[in-house]
Each structure stands twice: as structure tokens, then as C-alpha cells.
Write an enzyme that holds these catalytic residues in place. Structure first.
Site, PDB file in Angstrom:
ATOM      1  N   GLY A  16       0.802  -1.150  -0.063  1.00 18.95           N
ATOM      2  CA  GLY A  16       0.029  -0.095   0.023  1.00 18.95           C
ATOM      3  C   GLY A  16       0.800   1.213  -0.127  1.00 18.95           C
ATOM      4  O   GLY A  16       0.562   2.411  -0.709  1.00 18.95           O
ATOM      5  N   SER A 251      12.657 -16.795  11.508  1.00 22.88           N
ATOM      6  CA  SER A 251      13.112 -16.280  10.258  1.00 22.88           C
ATOM      7  C   SER A 251      13.935 -17.581   9.490  1.00 22.88           C
ATOM      8  O   SER A 251      14.718 -18.295   9.885  1.00 22.88           O
ATOM      9  CB  SER A 251      13.823 -15.207  10.015  1.00 22.88           C
ATOM     10  OG  SER A 251      14.266 -15.301   8.862  1.00 22.88           O
ATOM     11  N   ARG A 298       9.841 -24.021   1.950  1.00 22.23           N
ATOM     12  CA  ARG A 298       9.137 -23.792   3.246  1.00 22.23           C
ATOM     13  C   ARG A 298       8.117 -24.929   3.285  1.00 22.23           C
ATOM     14  O   ARG A 298       7.883 -25.803   4.237  1.00 22.23           O
ATOM     15  CB  ARG A 298       8.348 -22.661   3.382  1.00 22.23           C
ATOM     16  CG  ARG A 298       9.330 -21.780   3.786  1.00 22.23           C
ATOM     17  CD  ARG A 298       8.507 -20.201   3.927  1.00 22.23           C
ATOM     18  NE  ARG A 298       9.807 -19.039   4.172  1.00 22.23           N
ATOM     19  CZ  ARG A 298       9.534 -17.964   3.975  1.00 22.23           C
ATOM     20  NH1 ARG A 298       8.212 -17.503   3.914  1.00 22.23           N
ATOM     21  NH2 ARG A 298      10.352 -16.926   4.425  1.00 22.23           N
ATOM     22  N   ARG A 435       5.503 -20.065  -1.723  1.00 19.93           N
ATOM     23  CA  ARG A 435       6.198 -18.755  -1.847  1.00 19.93           C
ATOM     24  C   ARG A 435       7.571 -19.038  -1.302  1.00 19.93           C
ATOM     25  O   ARG A 435       7.590 -19.577  -0.294  1.00 19.93           O
ATOM     26  CB  ARG A 435       5.562 -17.596  -1.222  1.00 19.93           C
ATOM     27  CG  ARG A 435       6.517 -16.217  -1.256  1.00 19.93           C
ATOM     28  CD  ARG A 435       5.690 -15.245  -0.719  1.00 19.93           C
ATOM     29  NE  ARG A 435       5.658 -15.402   0.921  1.00 19.93           N
ATOM     30  CZ  ARG A 435       6.562 -15.040   1.989  1.00 19.93           C
ATOM     31  NH1 ARG A 435       7.927 -15.050   1.414  1.00 19.93           N
ATOM     32  NH2 ARG A 435       6.316 -15.352   3.167  1.00 19.93           N
ATOM     33  N   LEU A 441       8.294  -9.601   0.340  1.00 17.49           N
ATOM     34  CA  LEU A 441       8.585  -8.339   0.214  1.00 17.49           C
ATOM     35  C   LEU A 441       8.680  -7.571  -0.987  1.00 17.49           C
ATOM     36  O   LEU A 441       8.270  -6.589  -1.330  1.00 17.49           O
ATOM     37  CB  LEU A 441       9.840  -7.913   1.259  1.00 17.49           C
ATOM     38  CG  LEU A 441       9.785  -8.283   2.620  1.00 17.49           C
ATOM     39  CD1 LEU A 441      11.085  -7.997   3.380  1.00 17.49           C
ATOM     40  CD2 LEU A 441       8.662  -7.567   3.432  1.00 17.49           C
TER      41      LEU A 441
END
Lengths: 636, 293
Positions: A16, A251, A298, A435, A441
Site C-alpha cells: 500500500g 526466520s 518451506r 512462496r 517483500l
């Protein structure tokens, strides 16, 4: 190029804010709506980094094209391919821009941007700022947005909740939103609306997401006619810390920096980690995936951890947890590279991971699915898809602009509702069925900057000023009566667990987590469908505990629970529809990928007449790379 | 709260207990409540059964689901602000047992290890209460606008990389850049006073967080071009001279940002700026409201 046509951006995370900056820069006034001060958006929680081809990797054989190839392969060939190519092409420019904005990227001793290894790649191509990269990127874009706010080009509506789009003849003309303090409901006109509203982790109760990530905004757009793509594609992150209120992310960068995942070889070995000798440790990812080891994508790491704990009962102390071990690394090095996440572990668990292995377990993390969007292909259109790129070999094509998506084409990242865009996690594009770490990001900022340009083109041709006021007033009335119906339940006596919104949400989270995450099957999904139907039915009789006309959080929460139930319905139905296993979506009853039938997007549609959700299949753009088996070199 | 991935039995896996605190014990939450601006305040106490790993947020969530006081009176759910729940967003700041901090990282086992212990929750003191524990911190963001805490880039089109930086400089800037505008530093500051009137924010103390961010952007090679503007603002009313050197800010900062060091450095820079102004008087190009910021 100043214009009096305004654009509404819903959501003040990376996507945004990037969109707002791009539009404001072009002279378009932006009205930005956010549940929270934008600096507190969920993007702050992103830790590991942001991927881009860079000069060091390039000289070792890496390329934008290989980044594209990795992303498509990582997503198990479900993503539309042209947009992925364009995103990879743009990535280096995005890093440079963030660098100019002052993001404190970690540095090499000579002062260049440092790089780390991340899942799904054999090249160092992840740029990072400690282990709070998302926070640092968000702050940089927050500051740029504040600059435009100071110049009067961006108006922020913080603590305002998006309630419904105003749509005229399948074209968006504005939104209705509510001030969460005064509870005022009002409409806002716009030439275009960008949904940069993130993911839906709270559908699963506890996840790695912030409490604002309910998916309610997307659900409302969906209920108002926007399609929802690949709802079943929910990423379960392999490494999180279990907690009473949320599951805190550890992470992937912990593994990128050398972290090793293991369990004791002997089932039920009660010794402390440091007392278990090397030979008696089972580094199951390294043994099973010699090439990628701990940095397999992942979905794969998650399934392996799940199998070791749940199927084989080999979790640490018989519990559902495995070690994530960094203790072989220099503590100072760890502090410099991973300080942020190590502090989180220490703060919430009370153990210093520099000296004692962390205990982690998978948790719901990210939605690859989202509002369905389209695009215009760019100039790179080979005669047919070419074989998978061989890592490190020359790229078939360079990275000049306009090869993946056509820059400025008005429909890039536009939903099926004209003028309604979906950016970032809210967009179903780029990541397919899984992903890759540090691509989120990137996709957020890419959408904001690249597809922001498309919004700019669209508003030149779109004139929504003639939309009648009565249309806006009708949606305001719809939302006011919805809210009034909720608050009127307060006087109906004591709430019971049966109709308590918190209880309904809790039961939803438990059911969705059990049926719709790592392992799915037809019978279990049918059971989940029955449960979701039951909860939707109970929600129709929901009862609130607060009728306040000022800052009524219970109202906002309850309304979101209703919208989460609709999304859950789409997730379950999408999971049932996809009778194959692909990426994050693993069906025990259909364990193989089935390209002939299912290399297609599942697209959910909402029928307002009976409030039902239906799911169909839609062709994808797979015109650039031929699908291959996605094994990551697993040993048989 | 067993929401674990298809696992049976559901391991309500919380972090291992560290002290003698026993799961399943009851902890009382004494909460300062207020229905809205100008409304009278009141105390309400709730008994909550805590699990291992419970924090203030998970307890407030339990209260919200069933808001009944220890006296057995049904009341409204407590209103509070929160976001990430892992101490990076800054939303959930409140005063817990008299000390300002984030409520997400406040583990009950540390604060109330015994059966029947009481934890007191109050809203931050220096900001107007919206409702209950939720306060309006927009004054902090207003200070950032005033100080132009950003890098004035030309625009978002490709212009190559930013300036090179040594790892030492990066480490300093990264630390300063971790400020999440949570408000702890100003809530604990004796010089930062409650000021509900936005019209008076321009002349009220900006607070340690803003001084430190001014330093962050003065350190950046491009951000430095706005340094004269920032120092000019910090020379005036509500600027650096309002700091009383109590040093409370640095003690309560959850990110351990060297706030007093920033204040010292900005103090010296302001002095130099003022001397320069006397000897090399020339108008500040960024002082105008619509300057190229």
C-alpha cells in the site's frame, strides 16, 4: 500531470505504501485507509530479507531469469509466469531504490550490501537489514509516505476500517469505511481502489500473523463480486515458536545463516541437546536433500518436520518440536546478522539461542492465494515454453523493461472488478502453490511501484465522477444496518459459547488448523466443511457483549469473524476441488501433482443470493517454462 | 487454545516454564477503564487462568471473550491496542504495574508467578485516552512530520544504488532505525506532558524518539540535506532545550536505542547550528512549510 481524480489505497503495509508513493509522485491524490497507524502494519514482522539478482551472484552465473525460474519452480508451476518474470527483472532496481531511501541494509566490510542464502536458491541473492528487514523496509516507505502526507498529496485515514467497495456496473467507484473510534460510517469516492490488505492468518486462529490479518477486507471484496484465486494455497512456515496468543516466526534466515534442523536419532532421547553427540543427531533435511539441505523451500521443510514429529514420533522429548540449532556459529556474528529474531526467542522463551538450540514447530504464515488478478503480457513470448533453466547457465533473455508484463497496462494486478486492484499478499499472483522466502517483500513493493503505474494509466481513462450519490448512500446504509444488527444483540441476555464470537473464532481456528494445513484429505476436508457450515450457521445468531457507540472493538472483531468464515469456506472448497498435491497443498489421497487436470488456478466466486461459495478452475499462463518434477534433488 | 497442525494430541506447546510459576493458576488483572474522552475512570478486576507462556495479551483476549469481573458482574470487553504481538510494531504499549512497556512481551510468569497475584494495567499517561487502555499517539507522528524524518530522494525511478556505507555506520543507523514509535520514552519523560490539543503540539516537546530519528536522518548522506531544517526546529520551542536530562527515556526503551546519546549529539549539533546562523546568516531553504522535503 496533476489530477483531481483520487485513488483509494486500502492497507498501509509495504504494498500500500509503495503504491501511495508511486501515485503521489505522479501527482495523484491518494486516500489511504488503515486499521492501524501505517507504521504498525504487519509488514514489520517480515524478518529474513528481500531477493534480487545482484552483481556478485550475477558474476557467478545467476540472473534475473534464474530468479524467475526459481520462483516458478518453487511455486510448483501454479503462478502465471509473465508477472513472475517481470517481478524478477525489477528486483535489482527495487533494492537500489530502497537503498537510496536509507534502508540500513547490512554491509560487507568494504561497504557494499551484504547478501545471505535463502530457501530455494543455491546463490546468495537475499538482501537484508539484520533480521527485521520487513520493519526496515516498511519504515523507509512510511517515511516517504509521510513526506507526501506533509505535502498534502496523501491523506491518511488511520484506525479506519474498509467495509465494502462501492461498485457500479462491475466498476469500482469508491468504498465505504468506518472510523473505529467515533464509529462513523461514511463513503469515499475514487477513480480506482487498491486492496493492499495482506493475508488471512487469523482464519487459523493462531498463526505468525498480526492480529489485524483477518483477511476480512479481501473477504468483503470477494463478497462484493471480486474473485478469489487459489484460496487453498496457505503457506505453513517450518520454524515458529509456539505461544499462547500467537506463533512467533523464527526466520528462514536462521537456516540461511547456517542454522541446522535436527532431532535426536534415538526416539525419546531425554538428554539435553548439548549432551547429544554429533553422530547421534538426525539432521533429517541435510540427509534427505543433500543439495539444498536446511534451505529447502518451506512447504518441503514443513512436511518433513511434520512427518518426523507426528508420523515418526521423533520430536524432541516426544513433543511436536524439533531443534533449530545455531550454537555452532560465533555469537557475535549471530547478533549482527540475526539479532532481531534471537531477541524475540530469548524474550518469549527465556533461552538464549546463541548457546542453546531453539525448539520450533511449523505455523500458518502466508497466503499465496488472494484476490484473483489479471495482467498484460510483455514482449517476451517464446514460441513455446522452454525447459527448466539449468542453474548458473546463461539466461535465455536479459532483463530490460517490458518482457514479463507490459509497463503501465491498466489491467496489471486488476481484479475482475474494473478499477479494483489487489497488491501484495492480497494478490494471488507470483507465488503459485508455495512462496519462496524473501520473495514476499519483493512482490509487495513490485506491485506498489510497477502496478501502481498501471493504476495511474487506468484513472486517466476512467471517469467515475458521474456515479450517483444514492449508490454510495445505499452501501453506507447497508453497513450501518449490519453494524446495528450486531450491536442490537447485546440486550438479548447472557451470551453462550454457542453464539460467542470469540468462541466461534476459536473453533474455526482449531478446525482449519487441523484439517487445512500441512496434510489434507477428502474425508477430513468434508468434516471441516460441515464444521464451517455449522459455524456460519451459529454466526447468524452471534451475540455481542458491547453495544458502545464509541470505539466498539467487539463490533469490529465480530464483523471480521463473519468475513473470516466466508474465506474459510473458500479455503476448504478450494482444497476439496484440487484433487492433487502441489506445493503447500498436500492431499494424502492424491499425493502426486496432476498437471493435466490441475495446472490451473482454483477460482472462488461468491453468490450473494444464498451467500454460498463455489469454486471452479481457470487456465493459467504457463507459456514460458515447461513444468518439471519438483524434487529439489531429494534422495529416494 | 490447542491449534496445532493436525497433531494429536494437541500439544498446547508453550515455552518451558522458567520459575516456580505453575500453569493453571489464577492471576488477577486490575484494569483502569474509561469509556471515552471526558468520561470518568474506574477500576475493574478480572480473574484469569494462565497457561504456560501466557502474556498480558493472551489474558486480555480471555477477558474479552468473557468479561466478568471478580465480583461476578458482567461488563464490556476491555479495549486495547495491539498488532504484531512480538514487540516490533509498538502498538500494545501500556503501563503495567506502574511501568510503561509493551504488553505482548510481558510474560505473566515473570510478573505474577504466584497463585492470586495481581497485575495492574493502565493506559499510557501522556496521551489522551480513546477508551480503556487505548490511547491516541498521533502527536508522536506529528513530531516526525515536523522534523522531516525521511531521506529526500528525487523519486522512485531508477537512479542506481544509494551511498556505500561502512558496517560500523550501518550498525549505528540500524539501531536508531529500530524505533517503533511505541511511546515508552515519552511516557516516562518528566518533560513530556499530556497535551490533547493538536494546535499546541508545534510548540510542545517532541520527545526523545523524535530527537533520535532526527539524528538517524542527519547521519544519512542524503538525509543530511534536511539537517538544517531539523536543527532549526530542534532549536525552538519544544526542541532539545526542553529535555531535562532525567534519562528515563533510555531506561524504558524496549529496543535499547541509545536515546541519551542521540540527545547529546543533537544538542551539540544544535549549538553548532546556532553559531553558524549567527556568523553565516542565510535563510534556511527548508524552513518554509512547502519546502522541497
Amino acid at each position: 500531470m496533476a489530477t483531481d481524480k483520487r485513488v483509494i489505497v486500502v492497507g498501509g503495509g509495504l504494498a500500500g505504501l509503495a503504491a501511495a508513493v508511486r501515485l503521489a509522485e505522479a501527482g495523484t491524490p491518494v486516500d489511504m485507509f488503515s486499521l492501524v497507524p501505517v507504521k504498525r502494519s504487519h509488514s514489520v514482522c517480515a524478518q529474513g530479507g528481500i531477493n534480487a539478482c545482484n552483481e556478485v551472484a550475477r558474476q557467478q552465473g545467476y540472473s534475473e531469469y534464474e530468479h524467475f525460474d526459481e520462483t516458478v519452480y518453487g511455486g510448483d508451476f501454479l503462478a502465471d509466469q509473465h508477472p513472475v518474470l517481470e517481478m524478477a527483472n525489477w528486483a535489482p532496481r527495487i533494492i537500489d531504490l530502497l537503498d537510496r531511501m536509507g534502508v540500513p541494509f547490512n554491509r560487507t566490510s568494504e561497504g557494499y550490501r551484504d547478501l545471505r542464502l535463502f530457501g530455494g536458491s543455491l546463490f546468495k541473492r537475499t538482501h537484508f537489514s539484520g533480521a527485521t528487514t520487513g520493519q526496515q523496509l516498511l519504515y523507509a516507505l512510511d517515511e516517504q509516505t509521510r513526506r507526501y502526507e506533509t505535502e498534502g498529496k496523501v491523506s491518511k485515514y488511520e484506525f479506519w476500517e474498509f467495509l465494502w467497495p462501492v461498485v457500479e456496473n462491475n466498476r469500482v467507484v469508491g468504498i465505504v469505511a468506518q472510523d473505529l473510534r467515533t464509529m462513523q460510517v461514511r463513503s469515499f469516492r475514487a477513480a480506482a481502489v487498491v486492496m493492499a490488505t495482506g493475508g488471512c492468518g487469523l482464519v487459523y486462529g493462531k498463526s505468525t500473523n498480526s492480529i489485524i490479518c483477518t483477511g476480512a477486507a479481501n473477504s468483503r471484496a470477494f463478497q462484493a463480486g471480486a474473485w478469489y484465486g487459489n484460496p487453498e494455497m496457505i503457506q505453513v512456515h517450518p520454524t515458529a515458536i509456539p505461544g499462547a496468543d500467537k506463533l512467533r516466526l523464527m526466520s528462514e534466515s536462521a537456516r540461511g545463516e547456517g542454522g541446522r534442523v535436527w532431532v535426536p536419532r534415538k526416539k525419546g532421547d531425554a538428554r539435553a541437546a548439548k549432551d547429544i553427540p554429533e553422530a547421534q543427531r538426525y539432521y533429517f533435511l541435510e540427509e534427505r536433500y543433500p543439495a539444498y539441505g536446511n534451505i529447502v523451500p518451506r512447504d518441503i521443510a514443513t512436511r518433513e518436520i511434520f512427518a518426523v514429529c507426528v508420523n515418526d514420533g521423533m520430536g524432541v522429548n516426544g513433543e511436536n518440536s524439533v531443534y533449530l540449532d545455531l550454537t555452532h556459529k560465533d555469537p557475535d556474528y549471530l547478533t549482527r546478522k540475526l539479532g532481531g529474531i534471537l531477541d524475540i526467542y530469548q524474550k518469549f522463551v527465556g533461552v538464549d539461542p546463541r548457546f542453546e538450540p531453539m525448539k520450533i514447530f511449523p505455523a500458518v504464515h502466508y497466503s499465496m492465494g488472494g484476490l484473483w488478478t489479471t495482467f498484460t503480457k510483455g514482449s517476451y513470448n517464446p514460441a513455446g515454453p522452454i525447459p527448466k533453466h539449468k542453474s548458473g547457465s546463461p539466461a535465455p533473455i536479459g532483463s530490460a523493461i517490458g518482457q514479463g508484463m507490459q509497463p503501465g497496462a491498466p489491467n496489471n494486478a486488476m481484479t475482475n472488478v474494473e478499477g479494483l486492484y489487489a497488491f501484495g499478499e492480497a494478490n494471488f499472483g507470483y507465488h503459485g502453490a508455495n512462496r519462496l522466502g524473501a520473495n514476499a517483500l519483493l512482490s509487495c513493493i513490485f506491485d506498489g511501484l510497477f502496478c501502481g503505474q498501471s493504476v495511474q494509466t487506468y484513472i486517466k481513462i476512467a471517469d467515475t465522477s458521474a456515479a450517483p450519490q444514492s449508490l454510495f448512500d445505499a452501501v453506507v446504509r447497508q453497513e450501518e444496518s449490519k453494524a446495528a444488527a450486531f450491536t442490537s444483540t447485546v440486550s438479548k441476555g447472557q451470551p453462550t459459547p454457542e453464539n460467542n464470537p470469540y468462541q466461534i473464532h476459536k473453533e474455526l481456528g482449531v478446525e482449519m488448523t487441523a484439517a487445512c494445513t500441512v496434510v489434507k484429505s477428502e474425508p477430513r476436508l468434508r468434516q471441516a466443511q460441515v464444521k464451517v457450515d455449522e459455524l456460519r450457521d451459529r454466526f447468524a445468531r452471534v451475540q455481542l457483549g458491547d453495544a458502545a457507540t464509541w470505539t466498539n472493538q467487539t463490533l469490529a472483531y465480530t464483523r471480521a469473524v463473519g468475513d473470516m468464515l466466508v474465506l474459510a469456506d473458500a479455503i476448504v472448497k478450494g482444497s476439496l476441488q484440487r484433487k492433487e498435491s502441489r506445493g503447500a497443498h498436500y492431499r494424502t489421497d492424491h499425493p502426486d501433482r496432476n498437471d493435466a487436470e490441475f495446472m490451473k488456478a482454483t477460482v472462488a466466486k461468491f453468490n450473494p443470493a444464498d451467500r454460498s461459495v463455489s469454486v471452479g478452475l481457470m487456465d493459467i499462463d504457463a507459456s514460458l517454462i515447461e513444468p518439471t518434477a519438483r524434487t529439489y534433488g531429494k534422495k529416494p | 487454545m490447542a491449534t496445532h497442525l493436525n497433531a494429536t494430541p494437541p500439544p498446547d506447546a508453550a515455552p518451558p516454564s522458567r520459575g516456580p510459576a505453575t500453569p493453571g493458576r489464577t492471576v488477577n488483572f486490575k484494569v483502569r477503564r474509561c469509556d471515552g474522552p471526558g468520561k470518568p475512570g474506574r477500576w475493574e478486576t478480572f480473574a484469569v487462568t494462565v497457561e504456560r507462556g501466557s502474556n498480558v495479551i493472551s489474558c486480555l483476549q480471555q477477558i474479552a471473550a468473557n468479561p466478568v469481573t471478580v465480583e461476578g458482574t458482567r461488563t464490556t470487553p476491555v479495549v486495547w491496542d495491539s498488532g504484531c504481538l512480538e514487540e516490533v510494531c509498538g502498538a500494545c504499549t501500556m503501563v503495567i504495574n506502574g511501568k510503561v512497556r509493551q504488553s505482548c512481551s510481558c510474560l505473566i510468569d515473570n510478573y505474577a508467578p504466584g497463585e492470586g497475584d495481581t497485575i495492574t494495567l493502565e493506559p499510557m499517561q501522556k496521551f489522551p485516552v480513546v477508551r480503556d487502555l487505548w490511547v491516541d499517539r498521533s502527536r508522536m507522528f506529528s513530531a516526525l512530520r515536523r522534523l522531516k524524518t525521511w531521506v529526500p530522494i528525487d523519486g522512485t525511478y531508477s537512479q542506481g544504488a544509494g551511498p556505500k556505507e561502512t558496517p560500523d555506520d550501518q550498525e549505528i543507523r540500524y539501531k536508531l532505525s529500530e524505533c517503533m514509535t511505541c511511546g515508552c520514552c515519552v511516557d516516562a519523560c518528566p518533560q513530556f506532558l499530556l497535551e490533547p490539543d493538536p494546535a499546541r503540539w508545534e510548540t510542545s516537546f517532541v520527545g526523545a524518539h523524535a530527537v533520535s530519528l532526527a539524528r538517524l536522518f542527519n547521519e544519512h548522506p542524503t538525509g543530511r540535506t534536511l539537517a538544517p531544517h531539523r536543527l532549526e526546529v530542534l532549536s525552538g520551542h519544544g526542541g532539545i532545550n526542553d529535555c531535562g536530562n532525567a534519562q528515563n527515556c533510555v531506561k524504558v526503551c524496549p529496543k535499547h536505542i541509545p536515546l541519551t546519546e542521540s540527545i547529546g549529539q543533537i544538542g551539540r549539533a544544535v549549538t553548532v547550528h546556532q553559531i553558524k546562523k549567527i556568523f553565516f546568516a542565510r535563510p534556511d531553504p527548508h524552513a518554509a512549510a512547502k519546502g522541497p522535503g
